[in-house]
Design a protein around this motif. Structure first.
Motif, mmCIF file in Angstrom:
data_model
loop_
_atom_site.group_PDB
_atom_site.id
_atom_site.type_symbol
_atom_site.label_atom_id
_atom_site.label_comp_id
_atom_site.label_asym_id
_atom_site.label_seq_id
_atom_site.Cartn_x
_atom_site.Cartn_y
_atom_site.Cartn_z
ATOM 1 N N LEU A 141 -9.448 -10.599 6.455
ATOM 2 C CA LEU A 141 -8.205 -10.008 5.965
ATOM 3 C C LEU A 141 -7.383 -9.529 7.149
ATOM 4 O O LEU A 141 -7.745 -8.559 7.819
ATOM 5 N N ARG A 142 -6.281 -10.215 7.405
ATOM 6 C CA ARG A 142 -5.344 -9.721 8.410
ATOM 7 C C ARG A 142 -4.577 -8.550 7.813
ATOM 8 O O ARG A 142 -4.261 -8.542 6.619
ATOM 9 N N HIS A 143 -4.227 -7.584 8.639
ATOM 10 C CA HIS A 143 -3.618 -6.373 8.092
ATOM 11 C C HIS A 143 -2.659 -5.764 9.088
ATOM 12 O O HIS A 143 -2.813 -5.900 10.309
ATOM 13 N N THR A 144 -1.681 -5.085 8.551
ATOM 14 C CA THR A 144 -0.754 -4.316 9.373
ATOM 15 C C THR A 144 -0.079 -3.290 8.482
ATOM 16 O O THR A 144 -0.043 -3.439 7.250
ATOM 17 N N THR A 145 0.442 -2.241 9.091
ATOM 18 C CA THR A 145 1.195 -1.214 8.365
ATOM 19 C C THR A 145 2.626 -1.219 8.874
ATOM 20 O O THR A 145 2.870 -1.140 10.085
ATOM 21 N N HIS A 146 3.577 -1.351 7.949
ATOM 22 C CA HIS A 146 4.996 -1.384 8.305
ATOM 23 C C HIS A 146 5.788 -0.816 7.140
ATOM 24 O O HIS A 146 5.512 -1.124 5.980
ATOM 25 N N ALA A 147 6.788 0.006 7.438
ATOM 26 C CA ALA A 147 7.685 0.576 6.433
ATOM 27 C C ALA A 147 6.892 1.271 5.317
ATOM 28 O O ALA A 147 7.153 1.080 4.129
ATOM 29 N N ARG A 148 5.899 2.066 5.726
ATOM 30 C CA ARG A 148 5.077 2.847 4.799
ATOM 31 C C ARG A 148 4.389 1.947 3.765
ATOM 32 O O ARG A 148 4.221 2.325 2.605
ATOM 33 N N THR A 149 4.010 0.768 4.219
ATOM 34 C CA THR A 149 3.337 -0.209 3.362
ATOM 35 C C THR A 149 2.195 -0.842 4.151
ATOM 36 O O THR A 149 2.377 -1.217 5.307
ATOM 37 N N PHE A 150 1.037 -0.940 3.511
ATOM 38 C CA PHE A 150 -0.125 -1.581 4.119
ATOM 39 C C PHE A 150 -0.197 -3.014 3.590
ATOM 40 O O PHE A 150 -0.299 -3.238 2.385
ATOM 41 N N PHE A 151 -0.119 -3.981 4.503
ATOM 42 C CA PHE A 151 -0.122 -5.396 4.146
ATOM 43 C C PHE A 151 -1.504 -5.986 4.386
ATOM 44 O O PHE A 151 -2.103 -5.775 5.448
ATOM 45 N N LEU A 152 -1.980 -6.743 3.426
ATOM 46 C CA LEU A 152 -3.215 -7.504 3.565
ATOM 47 C C LEU A 152 -2.898 -8.975 3.324
ATOM 48 O O LEU A 152 -2.341 -9.336 2.282
ATOM 49 N N PHE A 153 -3.262 -9.802 4.294
ATOM 50 C CA PHE A 153 -3.047 -11.244 4.216
ATOM 51 C C PHE A 153 -4.416 -11.911 4.205
ATOM 52 O O PHE A 153 -5.214 -11.703 5.129
ATOM 53 N N GLY A 154 -4.694 -12.715 3.177
ATOM 54 C CA GLY A 154 -6.019 -13.311 3.107
ATOM 55 C C GLY A 154 -6.063 -14.567 2.265
ATOM 56 O O GLY A 154 -5.052 -15.058 1.767
ATOM 57 N N SER A 155 -7.274 -15.056 2.088
ATOM 58 C CA SER A 155 -7.538 -16.257 1.309
ATOM 59 C C SER A 155 -8.064 -15.868 -0.071
ATOM 60 O O SER A 155 -8.298 -14.691 -0.369
ATOM 61 N N ARG A 156 -8.286 -16.884 -0.886
ATOM 62 C CA ARG A 156 -8.849 -16.654 -2.218
ATOM 63 C C ARG A 156 -10.151 -15.873 -2.145
ATOM 64 O O ARG A 156 -10.332 -14.865 -2.840
ATOM 65 N N ASP A 157 -11.071 -16.308 -1.294
ATOM 66 C CA ASP A 157 -12.420 -15.745 -1.312
ATOM 67 C C ASP A 157 -12.484 -14.318 -0.784
ATOM 68 O O ASP A 157 -13.226 -13.484 -1.307
ATOM 69 N N VAL A 158 -11.712 -14.012 0.254
ATOM 70 C CA VAL A 158 -11.782 -12.659 0.811
ATOM 71 C C VAL A 158 -11.082 -11.659 -0.110
ATOM 72 O O VAL A 158 -11.518 -10.506 -0.240
ATOM 73 N N PHE A 159 -10.024 -12.084 -0.817
ATOM 74 C CA PHE A 159 -9.431 -11.211 -1.825
ATOM 75 C C PHE A 159 -10.407 -11.011 -2.989
ATOM 76 O O PHE A 159 -10.492 -9.913 -3.560
#
Length: 223
Positions: A141-159
């Motif tokens: 899960l790639r992740h970052t925090t921007h504009a008071r929002t936590f973003f998670l970027f991932g694939s089917r299986d990791v979600f």
């Protein structure tokens, strides 16, 4: 699980996006961004619906799942910045810097009901767990925090893996000691977060259960 959502179809330039939000807010659930340790703190309803939203994100490559969490009841414990949550498939190409502009276009949505498949989610999570120890493993899960929002970027299986961790916390959190007295309980965590090189404390998001007051209303399952 049946999820009641609101669907938006905003357009930025030539591109139309699909964004969904829970129709009813998760009032007693919050997220502190990992810096490097974060925490999801929620009651049974909030953690259960979050599990469903992660499961929905796992099988919705062309959809942005936005979970507003900052406007709920402020938590009485935790640390760091309170943030909203955005779940996006890694192939979508969403840039966090564009999210504030996109979020401001979410004006008129339509009701949407979807069902998640818990058995399929568990199978895909199991597949992820079976592969995650390999030396060539890259499904994180790639992740970052921007504009008071936590973003998670991932694939089917990791979600799917994250969905099962949240479902476990929703189911077993109410059974933990002293939660009937208003104490929180650490039950699980979001696995698979990308760890940048260079050492230091690993990034992690703990998942904690806590009933909301007054605690007299809360009964442990089977009690």
């Amino acid at each position: 699980m049946r999820l009641r959502l609101t669907e938006f179809r905003p357009r930025l330039g030539p591109h139309e996006h699909r964004v969904v939000q829970p129709r009813q807010p998760l009032r007693h659930t919050s997220l502190h961004a990992p810096e490097p340790v974060g925490m999801i703190l929620g009651d049974h309803d909030g953690l259960n619906r979050l599990a469903g939203l992660f499961s929905f994100a796992a099988y919705s490559r062309r959809t942005i799942v936005h979970v507003p969490l900052r406007d709920g009841v402020p938590p009485d414990e935790g640390w760091g910045q309170l943030v909203d949550l955005v779940l996006v498939h890694h192939s979508y190409g969403l840039r966090p810097s564009k999210w504030p502009e996109l979020r401001h276009t979410l004006k008129a949505g339509r009701p949407l009901s979807v069902r998640t498949d818990e058995a399929r989610t568990e199978r895909d999570a199991e597949g992820w767990r079976g592969r995650c120890g390999r030396t060539d493993f890259r499904d994180d899960l790639r992740h970052t925090t921007h504009a008071r929002t936590f973003f998670l970027f991932g694939s089917r299986d990791v979600f799917a893996e994250a969905a099962t961790a949240l479902a476990y916390a929703a189911g077993w959190g109410p059974r933990q000691k002293r939660v009937t007295e208003g104490y929180s309980a650490l039950v699980s965590g979001i696995g698979g977060l990308f760890q940048p090189p260079g050492g230091g404390h690993h990034y992690e998001v703990m998942v904690c259960f806590k009933p909301y007051p007054p605690y007299a209303h809360f009964k442990r399952p089977g009690g």
